[in-house]
Structures are given as C-alpha cells and as structure tokens.
Design an enzyme around this catalytic site. Structure first.
Site, mmCIF file in Angstrom:
data_model
loop_
_atom_site.group_PDB
_atom_site.id
_atom_site.type_symbol
_atom_site.label_atom_id
_atom_site.label_comp_id
_atom_site.label_asym_id
_atom_site.label_seq_id
_atom_site.Cartn_x
_atom_site.Cartn_y
_atom_site.Cartn_z
ATOM 1 N N GLU A 298 -6.967 53.132 34.637
ATOM 2 C CA GLU A 298 -5.533 53.280 34.381
ATOM 3 C C GLU A 298 -4.873 53.545 35.731
ATOM 4 O OE1 GLU A 298 -4.125 52.602 31.705
ATOM 5 O OE2 GLU A 298 -5.630 52.798 30.128
ATOM 6 N N CYS A 332 3.159 56.833 35.661
ATOM 7 C CA CYS A 332 2.709 55.460 35.922
ATOM 8 C C CYS A 332 3.601 54.465 35.204
ATOM 9 C CB CYS A 332 1.253 55.285 35.511
ATOM 10 S SG CYS A 332 0.899 55.782 33.818
#
Length: 524
Positions: A298, A332
């Site tokens: 990720e 993110c």
C-alpha cells in the site's frame, strides 16, 4: 603515603557521590519534562504507558535497543520514552511467533473469529483515549484519531463474520468417480510494517484478517509513533490473556530500518504487508521477491478530483476541501490534483480560498480544531521545497504557501494555480497539504490527465451526467483502485477492498476478497 592515598580515595568517592546526585537530578529533570508527567496528559497512563516503555512484545515485554523519545508534532515536546528492539530482540519475536502459529492455525476459524471480535470490543472501551493518543503522537485531529480506532473495531466485526464464510470450490473432474476440491490454508507468520499516518487502522486491517485466516502477526509500526504501537498491543495482549492464548500471536517490535530489512529478508515470514512511500515499497518488494515471498503493498497516491461543467459545487467544494486538508494532507488518499473544467475554474478556486480561510487551526486534541500539524520537521522542509518548486515551474500560490509562526510543525494549506498538467512537481506526490488546480476542456482530457501519474490509488469525478459516470468507472475511465463519484478521494469503507494500481503497489486490504492474500490455495 597511605594518608595521601586515603585522602585521594575519599575525594574520589565524594566526587562519585556528587556525580551520582547530579545524574539523578538530571534524570529527574528529564522525566519531569515528559508530557506523560504533566496533569494535562495523565490519561496516557490509563493506556498502560509510563515514562519509559519497553518497545518489544512476544508474550513478554522487553527491549534491548536504543532508547528514543516520542515527540508530539503539535508542540515539539517529548511525550514518553521507548526502549526499542534490536536484531537480537527481533529474533526472539520471530521464534515466538512461529511457535504460536503452530497452535493458532489449528483453532477452528469461527473460534479465531470470536477472539478477533473481542479485540473489537476491547477497542470500543478504549476508543476515545486511544484516539487522543494517536492525535497527540501523530498530529491528526482527535476526531480522526478516534476514527482510526473505529476502523479496528469495524474490521474486527467484519472478520468475525468472515470466519464462518471462507469458501472453497468443488470442480468437476475428468476422472470417473472423482472430484476436485479447493482448500484455503493460512500462511504462517505475517509481517506487518505500517506507516506513521495511520498508526492504528492499517495494522487493524491486517491483524483482523490475518488472524482470522489462521496466521499470527509480527508488527513493526513507524519509528515516530511507537507509543501507539505499544498501547494498541497492550489492548490485544489483554484479550489474548483472557482467552489463555499466547501473546506472541500478536508480536510487536519498535525499531529502526535494520529491523524492517530483517523482516523483508526473513524466509520464516511468508507474507510482508507494507504501507509507506513508493521508493521504500520498491525496496521491500525486491527484498521479499528475492526470496519468493509474498507482498501486500500500500504505497503512494497522487490522487485527482475532476470537476466537470455540470458539477454541483455545493457538494464539490466541501468534499474537495476535506480531501485536501484532512490529516493535514498526509493521507495516501489525499487529493493533490484538482482538474476543473475551464468554465468553472475561477469560481472553484475562489470558493476554495474562502473555505480555506475559515479553517480552525490549533491543537489537534481540541475538539474544535479542524486542521493540525505535519508529523515531523522534515515534512515541513519537504512542504517548503515543493512550494518553491511549484513557483519555479510557473505556478502561482493563491492561498497559503508558508509555514505558520506558532509552536509545532504547522504549515498553511496551500493552493497553486497556473501549472501545466504534466509539470514535474504536479506529477510528483508531495505528502503535504498542497493542491494543484489545473484547467481542462472536457471529460476525455481530464481522464487522460488523471491517469498520467505513476500512482493509481484514488480518484473522484464530480458530475451529474450518467454517461460520464459509467465511462468513468469503465475500462477507459480511471485506472485507480478506488474510483469515486461526487465524494472525496479520501476515506474508504472496510467492506470493500482498499488499495491501488501501478506504483501504488497493487495490494488490497480490508474487505471483499482481500482475505485471500493472507492464505494459500490448495487444489486436490
């Protein structure tokens, strides 16, 4: 001669005593300077924290490495100390985890799910106080800190249900009186390396699914949020003790890069789940794949929101602002590029500037605060360099662009206009609250620009046109893992798989069939 030696001896002993007193005085001063000893922050002790905390857990708390201080981003003051783990401590954790796996994998899946469900209940009881710790140590506003803990609660509930629903398949066989069966089995020790910006939730996503699948976890949190790692693990430890289970099912080690490298190269850890920057993730991927291990990555996201000519700005403006300034631009999934139809560009920029001016900046622990600090001083420097680069490449700062003259790592949320869609700084992810606003002539061009960055995590389209909506989510639409319509790029529900494509890493966590990444498939 004897008298002289005796006199020297007495003076030396007196000097040592004085040094000892001075040492204790200095130690006392250092301890008193820690936030945990201030009445305002005494609640930290309710999480099992103290002035100096062992940063390694494998059923027992210990630590033999460097002593570090956890610093609060909002005031640059040390919260408490942590004794980190070294490579010897790491070895103890891996060994204990491997041993715990031997019994845990044989526990029936529904019973494993029941233990994970109890994790969720335990976090419900600590949700407010643990959320405050996350806010204090990471810097996000307290409502976001509480929201992180809620993520662990939600995924625990999800995993408990999942524990009764793992499905295989039965296939027809070419051989007479025979059939083919598909069986899913756990992997073993799952290594989780998480980032500073979500010091609780990301581990929760991995922990709940990995344990329900029959694995055990070895967790290395971010070096700058060790107290959250410790407090979360203490909650898990209590549940495991109540069920007479080995604590090493949820091992944890606070440490530096050497520990992370050791995890990526360790063949006893078949799966590494890594959350962090794209460059770091690339190194992790290479190390794990060199030994033919598995990765869940990720990584970064240079996310865009597209605002078409028919967009409802009453919905779009609040959503854009939240997506840009939430967690001070350190998600993110933060929106970093705003691609706006040329007919709406000036109006959208004006409305965003007015909205930014109304932001309540302050101590992230205060309920009224909407915008807190960046996590570290290095992040402030990165913000400043990005703003200067944007100016040098032809951009105009129309809002923000400076550091705030106050205690802590505060910077002004920033809006830049006038840059080309493919300017170097636009194509580069900067983990800070900087928004680049770009004019577009229409849908096709906007989608092309959305997809031209190397990352592919999250995206959103604001439109009322159903034709554009279905094209946006189709094969020629957004190439991101998360495709949104009329909502922000940030945030995700645990029921769906979370993750992205391209340089974001391709990993999936949380819902849907993400659980399959924590298991191996056998056909017989």
């Amino acid at each position: 001669m004897r008298m002289a030696m005796s006199l020297v001896s007495r003076v030396s002993r007196l000097h040592l005593v004085q040094r000892g007193v001075l040492f204790h005085l200095n130690t006392a001063r250092m301890a008193s300077s820690l936030l945990i000893n201030e009445p305002k922050y005494s609640w930290l002790k309710e999480l099992g924290l103290s002035e100096e905390n062992h940063g390694v857990f494998n059923g027992t708390w210990f630590g033999s490495g460097e002593v570090v201080e956890s610093i609060s981003p909002s005031n640059h003051k040390p919260i408490a100390k942590v004794i980190q783990g070294n490579l010897s401590d790491y070895e103890k954790c891996v060994s204990a985890s491997a041993k715990a796996y031997q019994m845990w994998c044989e526990v029936p899946a529904p019973k494993r799910g029941e233990v994970v469900r109890q994790f969720g209940d335990a976090f419900r009881e600590k949700i407010d106080i643990l959320g405050r710790l996350i806010s204090l140590e990471m810097g996000k506003i307290v409502v976001e800190g509480v929201g992180e803990v809620q993520e662990f609660v939600d995924i625990a509930d999800y995993a408990a249900g999942l524990s009764r629903m793992f499905d295989g398949k039965v296939f027809p066989s070419e051989r007479p009186n025979h059939m083919l069966l598909e069986q899913w089995n756990p992997l073993g020790v799952v290594g989780v390396i998480s980032a500073f910006n979500f010091p609780c939730a990301v581990y929760g996503w991995n922990n709940a699914l990995a344990l329900t699948c029959g694995n055990v976890c070895l967790w290395k949190g971010a070096p700058t949020t060790p107290l959250t790692s410790i407090a979360v693990t203490k909650v898990l430890e209590t549940v495991l003790k109540d069920n007479n289970l080995p604590g090493a099912i949820c091992s944890m080690i606070c440490g530096g890069t050497d520990v992370g490298i050791a995890m990526t190269k360790d063949e006893r850890i078949p799966l590494i789940s890594f959350t962090g920057s794209t460059p770091a993730g690339h190194k992790v991927s290479q190390a794990v794949h060199d030994r033919f291990g598995k990765c869940v990555l990720e990584l970064g996201g240079n996310n865009a929101i597209i605002v078409l000519e028919d967009a409802d700005l009453n919905i779009a403006i609040p959503a854009i602002m939240f997506a840009c300034i939430g967690t001070a631009g350190q998600r993110c999934t933060t929106t970093r590029r705003l691609i706006v139809h040329e007919k709406l560009h000036d109006q959208v920029v004006e409305k965003l500037i007015n909205a930014y001016k109304q932001l309540r900046v302050g101590d992230p622990l205060e309920p009224s605060t909407l915008y807190g600090p960046l996590h570290t001083k290095d992040a402030v420097g990165m913000f400043q360099r990005a703003v200067e680069a944007a100016k040098a490449q032809g951009g105009t700062v129309v809002c923000g662009g400076k550091t705030m003259q106050r205690e802590g790592n505060y910077v002004e949320p920033t809006i830049v206009v006038g840059l080309k869609h493919d300017a170097d700084i636009v194509l580069k992810e900067t983990f800070a609250p900087i928004l680049y606003v770009i004019k577009t002539q229409g849908f096709e061009e906007a989608v092309q620009w959305n997809n031209e960055v190397k990352q592919g995590l999250s995206s959103s389209l604001f439109t009322q046109n159903l034709n554009h909506l279905f094209r946006w989510i189709g094969p020629k639409g957004s190439d991101c893992g998360l495709i949104n319509v009329n909502i922000p790029t940030s945030g995700a529900e645990i029921g769906g798989a979370f993750g992205g494509e391209k340089h974001t890493g391709g990993g999936r966590e949380s819902g849907s069939d993400s659980w399959k990444q924590y298991m191996r498939r056998s056909t017989w």
